[in-house]
Design a protein around this motif. Structure first.
Motif, PDB file in Angstrom:
ATOM      1  N   VAL A  35       0.844  -1.197   0.000  1.00 46.08           N
ATOM      2  CA  VAL A  35       0.000   0.000   0.000  1.00 46.08           C
ATOM      3  C   VAL A  35       0.880   1.248   0.000  1.00 46.08           C
ATOM      4  O   VAL A  35       0.618   2.207  -0.733  1.00 46.08           O
ATOM      5  CB  VAL A  35      -0.977  -0.001   1.193  1.00 46.08           C
ATOM      6  CG1 VAL A  35      -1.652   1.351   1.369  1.00 46.08           C
ATOM      7  CG2 VAL A  35      -2.020  -1.100   1.021  1.00 46.08           C
ATOM      8  N   HIS A  36       1.929   1.231   0.801  1.00 45.45           N
ATOM      9  CA  HIS A  36       2.846   2.376   0.850  1.00 45.45           C
ATOM     10  C   HIS A  36       3.498   2.589  -0.519  1.00 45.45           C
ATOM     11  O   HIS A  36       3.545   3.718  -1.025  1.00 45.45           O
ATOM     12  CB  HIS A  36       3.919   2.169   1.922  1.00 45.45           C
ATOM     13  CG  HIS A  36       4.953   3.224   1.923  1.00 45.45           C
ATOM     14  ND1 HIS A  36       4.732   4.484   2.436  1.00 45.45           N
ATOM     15  CD2 HIS A  36       6.213   3.233   1.430  1.00 45.45           C
ATOM     16  CE1 HIS A  36       5.817   5.221   2.260  1.00 45.45           C
ATOM     17  NE2 HIS A  36       6.723   4.476   1.655  1.00 45.45           N
ATOM     18  N   THR A  37       3.994   1.515  -1.109  1.00 47.25           N
ATOM     19  CA  THR A  37       4.638   1.618  -2.415  1.00 47.25           C
ATOM     20  C   THR A  37       3.659   2.143  -3.452  1.00 47.25           C
ATOM     21  O   THR A  37       3.983   3.037  -4.243  1.00 47.25           O
ATOM     22  CB  THR A  37       5.187   0.240  -2.843  1.00 47.25           C
ATOM     23  OG1 THR A  37       6.125  -0.202  -1.862  1.00 47.25           O
ATOM     24  CG2 THR A  37       5.857   0.309  -4.202  1.00 47.25           C
ATOM     25  N   PHE A  38       2.445   1.616  -3.431  1.00 49.71           N
ATOM     26  CA  PHE A  38       1.423   2.071  -4.373  1.00 49.71           C
ATOM     27  C   PHE A  38       1.129   3.556  -4.170  1.00 49.71           C
ATOM     28  O   PHE A  38       1.003   4.320  -5.127  1.00 49.71           O
ATOM     29  CB  PHE A  38       0.160   1.227  -4.221  1.00 49.71           C
ATOM     30  CG  PHE A  38      -0.936   1.558  -5.193  1.00 49.71           C
ATOM     31  CD1 PHE A  38      -0.682   1.650  -6.551  1.00 49.71           C
ATOM     32  CD2 PHE A  38      -2.224   1.775  -4.745  1.00 49.71           C
ATOM     33  CE1 PHE A  38      -1.692   1.957  -7.454  1.00 49.71           C
ATOM     34  CE2 PHE A  38      -3.239   2.087  -5.633  1.00 49.71           C
ATOM     35  CZ  PHE A  38      -2.973   2.177  -6.994  1.00 49.71           C
ATOM     36  N   LEU A  41       3.902   5.590  -5.667  1.00 50.45           N
ATOM     37  CA  LEU A  41       3.830   5.546  -7.127  1.00 50.45           C
ATOM     38  C   LEU A  41       2.654   6.360  -7.666  1.00 50.45           C
ATOM     39  O   LEU A  41       2.756   6.970  -8.729  1.00 50.45           O
ATOM     40  CB  LEU A  41       3.752   4.100  -7.612  1.00 50.45           C
ATOM     41  CG  LEU A  41       5.042   3.296  -7.421  1.00 50.45           C
ATOM     42  CD1 LEU A  41       4.815   1.830  -7.739  1.00 50.45           C
ATOM     43  CD2 LEU A  41       6.161   3.884  -8.270  1.00 50.45           C
ATOM     44  N   ILE A  42       1.546   6.383  -6.935  1.00 53.09           N
ATOM     45  CA  ILE A  42       0.422   7.229  -7.339  1.00 53.09           C
ATOM     46  C   ILE A  42       0.878   8.679  -7.362  1.00 53.09           C
ATOM     47  O   ILE A  42       0.570   9.421  -8.305  1.00 53.09           O
ATOM     48  CB  ILE A  42      -0.780   7.066  -6.381  1.00 53.09           C
ATOM     49  CG1 ILE A  42      -1.441   5.712  -6.568  1.00 53.09           C
ATOM     50  CG2 ILE A  42      -1.805   8.189  -6.606  1.00 53.09           C
ATOM     51  CD1 ILE A  42      -2.472   5.405  -5.503  1.00 53.09           C
ATOM     52  N   ALA A 135      -8.598  10.815 -16.539  1.00 52.14           N
ATOM     53  CA  ALA A 135      -7.867   9.973 -17.492  1.00 52.14           C
ATOM     54  C   ALA A 135      -6.725   9.236 -16.788  1.00 52.14           C
ATOM     55  O   ALA A 135      -6.529   8.029 -16.992  1.00 52.14           O
ATOM     56  CB  ALA A 135      -7.333  10.824 -18.646  1.00 52.14           C
ATOM     57  N   ARG A 136      -5.989   9.932 -15.944  1.00 50.30           N
ATOM     58  CA  ARG A 136      -4.873   9.305 -15.233  1.00 50.30           C
ATOM     59  C   ARG A 136      -5.386   8.247 -14.271  1.00 50.30           C
ATOM     60  O   ARG A 136      -4.807   7.182 -14.137  1.00 50.30           O
ATOM     61  CB  ARG A 136      -4.055  10.366 -14.507  1.00 50.30           C
ATOM     62  CG  ARG A 136      -2.763   9.845 -13.953  1.00 50.30           C
ATOM     63  CD  ARG A 136      -1.964   9.157 -15.031  1.00 50.30           C
ATOM     64  NE  ARG A 136      -0.640   9.694 -15.029  1.00 50.30           N
ATOM     65  CZ  ARG A 136       0.301   9.331 -15.858  1.00 50.30           C
ATOM     66  NH1 ARG A 136       0.077   8.424 -16.767  1.00 50.30           N
ATOM     67  NH2 ARG A 136       1.475   9.870 -15.797  1.00 50.30           N
ATOM     68  N   VAL A 141      -6.065   2.432 -12.700  1.00 49.98           N
ATOM     69  CA  VAL A 141      -6.914   1.365 -12.144  1.00 49.98           C
ATOM     70  C   VAL A 141      -7.532   0.431 -13.172  1.00 49.98           C
ATOM     71  O   VAL A 141      -8.000  -0.658 -12.807  1.00 49.98           O
ATOM     72  CB  VAL A 141      -8.038   1.931 -11.241  1.00 49.98           C
ATOM     73  CG1 VAL A 141      -7.454   2.739 -10.099  1.00 49.98           C
ATOM     74  CG2 VAL A 141      -9.047   2.727 -12.036  1.00 49.98           C
ATOM     75  N   ASP A 142      -7.553   0.799 -14.438  1.00 52.05           N
ATOM     76  CA  ASP A 142      -8.239  -0.040 -15.419  1.00 52.05           C
ATOM     77  C   ASP A 142      -7.516  -1.352 -15.727  1.00 52.05           C
ATOM     78  O   ASP A 142      -8.053  -2.182 -16.460  1.00 52.05           O
ATOM     79  CB  ASP A 142      -8.512   0.735 -16.711  1.00 52.05           C
ATOM     80  CG  ASP A 142      -9.699   1.679 -16.578  1.00 52.05           C
ATOM     81  OD1 ASP A 142     -10.376   1.634 -15.529  1.00 52.05           O
ATOM     82  OD2 ASP A 142      -9.934   2.468 -17.514  1.00 52.05           O
TER      83      ASP A 142
END
Length: 168
Positions: A35-38, A41-42, A135-136, A141-142
């Protein structure tokens, strides 16, 4: 004998030892690390381009987003919604007000608080940014089918609620 960790560069990209990559393939091993890494990266993938293109900080964008959907929200509401530090929210509110993107009004139910609203200029900025943000969001998530996104959202809501109880 433990294998030594090797950091080598290939084409300008840092490549770590295979063991690090293997750990990422076992998500149940450390959910919080993932979760932290995500989250980091977000920040890089989502907010970085928005900051550069639209000249808004992450906190400023979150405030505009909140006020577009919840006009009259207070700084306390924004802090609670996004789990932000009060000082950074105060600074972002001050900057947005100075730029003419938001206005502060004395609270209708609590005269000590200030309700925040988008100005016309703030609404125009929001309307300009939201297509890029959407869009981002979809680019990120897609990769998950809708059912997996729904399961992930439910799991994250549970983790957030549990963690809020631990913080309180």
């Amino acid at each position: 004998m433990k294998a030594k960790r090797a950091n080598i560069t290939r084409g300008g990209e840092l490549v770590r030892h295979r063991r690090d990559a293997a750990q990422l393939k076992r998500p149940g091993d450390n959910i919080l690390a993932l979760v932290h890494t995500f989250s980091i990266l977000i920040g890089r993938a989502f907010y970085g381009p928005l900051e550069v293109r639209h000249h808004l900080s992450v906190h400023q964008w979150r405030i505009l987003l909140t006020l577009a959907h919840h006009p009259g929200a207070t700084a306390v509401d924004i802090i609670a919604r996004w789990a932000l530090q009060p000082m950074s929210v105060s600074r972002a509110i001050r900057e947005l007000a100075q730029s003419g993107l938001i206005v502060r009004r004395i609270g209708s139910s609590d005269r000590r608080s200030q309700e925040l609203f988008l100005t016309r200029k703030g609404q125009r900025i929001y309307d300009t940014v939201v297509p890029d943000a959407n869009a981002r969001y979809h680019e990120i998530v897609d990769c998950l089918p809708p059912a997996a996104r729904a399961r992930l959202a439910r799991a994250l809501i549970m983790l957030i609620a549990n963690t809020k109880q631990l913080v309180s």
